[in-house]
Design an enzyme around this catalytic site. Structure first.
Site, PDB file in Angstrom:
ATOM      1  N   SER A 242       9.796  -3.778   8.668  1.00  0.00           N
ATOM      2  CA  SER A 242       9.139  -3.144   7.540  1.00  0.00           C
ATOM      3  C   SER A 242       7.629  -3.383   7.596  1.00  0.00           C
ATOM      4  CB  SER A 242       9.708  -3.723   6.240  1.00  0.00           C
ATOM      5  OG  SER A 242       9.348  -2.955   5.131  1.00  0.00           O
ATOM      6  N   PRO A 243       6.824  -2.470   7.053  1.00  0.00           N
ATOM      7  CA  PRO A 243       5.377  -2.707   7.010  1.00  0.00           C
ATOM      8  C   PRO A 243       5.043  -3.958   6.202  1.00  0.00           C
ATOM      9  CG  PRO A 243       5.907  -0.422   6.461  1.00  0.00           C
ATOM     10  CD  PRO A 243       7.196  -1.176   6.458  1.00  0.00           C
TER      11      PRO A 243
ATOM     12  N   TYR B  89       1.042   2.537  -5.369  1.00  0.00           N
ATOM     13  CA  TYR B  89      -0.177   3.010  -4.744  1.00  0.00           C
ATOM     14  C   TYR B  89      -0.378   4.493  -5.081  1.00  0.00           C
ATOM     15  CZ  TYR B  89      -0.012  -1.556  -2.568  1.00  0.00           C
ATOM     16  OH  TYR B  89       0.033  -2.915  -2.386  1.00  0.00           O
TER      17      TYR B  89
ATOM     18  N   LEU C  29      15.435  -8.043   0.533  1.00  0.00           N
ATOM     19  CA  LEU C  29      16.338  -9.203   0.564  1.00  0.00           C
ATOM     20  C   LEU C  29      17.533  -8.955   1.477  1.00  0.00           C
ATOM     21  CD1 LEU C  29      16.260 -10.485  -3.142  1.00  0.00           C
ATOM     22  CD2 LEU C  29      14.900 -11.233  -1.169  1.00  0.00           C
TER      23      LEU C  29
ATOM     24  N   ALA D  25       0.249  -1.171   6.119  1.00  0.00           N
ATOM     25  CA  ALA D  25      -0.390  -0.011   5.508  1.00  0.00           C
ATOM     26  C   ALA D  25      -1.797   0.160   6.067  1.00  0.00           C
ATOM     27  CB  ALA D  25      -0.450  -0.179   3.992  1.00  0.00           C
TER      28      ALA D  25
ATOM     29  N   CYS E 264       1.492  -6.038   5.100  1.00  0.00           N
ATOM     30  CA  CYS E 264       0.043  -6.215   5.136  1.00  0.00           C
ATOM     31  C   CYS E 264      -0.297  -7.647   5.534  1.00  0.00           C
ATOM     32  CB  CYS E 264      -0.564  -5.879   3.784  1.00  0.00           C
ATOM     33  SG  CYS E 264      -0.592  -4.111   3.422  1.00  0.00           S
TER      34      CYS E 264
END
Length: 366
Positions: free
Chosen positions: A23-24, A189, A308, A62, A26
């Site tokens: 998963s992305p 966002y 999770l 991102a 940051c």
């Protein structure tokens, strides 16, 4: 029985070797001294470790489509040639050193009213002032996220410029060699801000009702789809629910996903939350997988589950029972960058790993 988790998935012309993905995440590690928004050795090591550990698809963190869209001053971008060159180096590294034939995707984002904030380990919180490298933010209206500075309401020209910025960033992602592109429409966002009735109070064509609130998200989908190859899959990350009364719910997300699929989205990455501070999330293991299952079933589009998800048995169950087409890992991958090798061992599944790692999944149980 063969493992469902370790079966390949075909999206357009892209074959993903198995269903265990990154998963992305940051990293807040693009330091101004090495170029604004330019990924560096940290990002190479961070993403490269997952490739060596057996992940089949890695999503970048991102990448902002313009400078104003960065979550923090230390965020990555894809709005300059220098940034694209930094990503190209990482894409090449992942392609050359994956334990399987690893794929990598670029997540394109704009933080909207949640931009220009301090990074998590800054020992401060809230909006970054201009004196500390911050900037003015934008959103669908002037209502701020709790604890942040108020944004400027975007004009028609501002909105259309952001659409162009998403398309330009997607073109740079293609040129940098990414295998796929994901539009970030989740977590409060900009695109999610326009989608959520808790935030978007506009009365023009970019608001007013569900069709208007979804318009920016779908316009960006159209713009990105137009500039990437027909053979390249397009992903869309959404928040399936705002976890707050009067906000986006699962049924609205099904309608959005169905519309996005009709415009060329090939997989919906199903997360949730982030729009408002008063959300009430009921977080338990796999708490978002049910949304991925519902969207997959009712919108007729492949989905990825996230949230999770930590064990091989849990991931296998989700894919084997058709709850999602793939499983995105985040914190579990940080704790164990070789999670996929461990999962294959636990599930008794052997796939063609690179020679260096074939011993990680013994063929004879020793």
């Amino acid at each position: 029985m063969p493992s469902a988790l370790f079966s390949p998935l075909q999206l357009r012309s892209l074959t993903i070797p198995h269903r265990g993905w990154v998963s992305p995440m940051c990293q807040y590690s693009c330091h101004p001294g090495t170029g604004e928004g330019v990924p560096n050795d940290w990002h190479l090591m961070h993403l490269g470790s997952f490739a060596a550990g057996g992940a089949a698809l890695i999503m970048s963190e991102a990448a902002a489509v313009n400078a104003v869209g960065r979550i923090s001053p230390l965020d990555a971008g894809l709005y300059s040639d220098e940034q694209a060159a930094g990503w190209e180096r990482i894409v090449d590294f992942v392609h050359r050193h994956g334990a399987v034939e690893c794929r990598i995707g670029a997540q394109l984002a704009h933080a909207g009213r949640k931009a220009s904030t301090y990074w998590p380990f800054a020992h401060q919180s809230g909006s970054v002032p201009s004196s500390d490298g911050g900037w003015g933010t934008v959103g669908p209206a002037t209502q701020p996220f709790d604890g942040y500075a108020a944004p400027a309401a975007m004009s028609e020209e501002d909105i259309l410029a952001v659409v162009d910025d998403f398309a330009a960033a997607a073109s740079r992602a293609v040129a940098a060699g990414f295998d796929t592109v994901e539009i970030h429409g989740a977590h409060g966002y900009l695109l999610h801000q326009f989608q959520s009735p808790l935030i978007n109070t506009r009365t023009d064509r970019w608001g007013g009702n569900e069709e208007g609130r979804n318009k920016l998200m779908l316009t960006v989908v159209d713009a990105v789809r137009d500039v990437i190859p027909d053979s390249m899959p397009l992903l869309l990350r959404i928040s399936a629910t705002d976890w707050a009364d009067g906000g986006v719910d699962a049924e609205a997300s099904v309608r959005l996903a169905r519309a996005a699929a009709g415009r060329g989205v090939d997989l919906v990455d199903v997360s949730s939350g982030g729009a408002v501070a008063h959300q009430k999330i009921r977080a338990v293991p796999g708490y978002q997988a049910g949304f991925a299952e519902q969207i997959r079933r009712d919108a007729g589009v492949p989905t990825g589950a996230v949230g999770l998800l930590t064990s091989a048995a849990q991931a296998e169950d989700i894919v084997a029972n058709g709850r999602a087409d793939g499983v995105f890992m985040a914190r579990a991958a940080l704790r164990d960058p070789h999670w996929w090798l461990r999962a294959a061992y636990e599930l008794g599944h052997d796939i063609p790993w690179v020679p260096q790692y074939q011993r990680a999944v013994p063929r004879h149980g020793f």
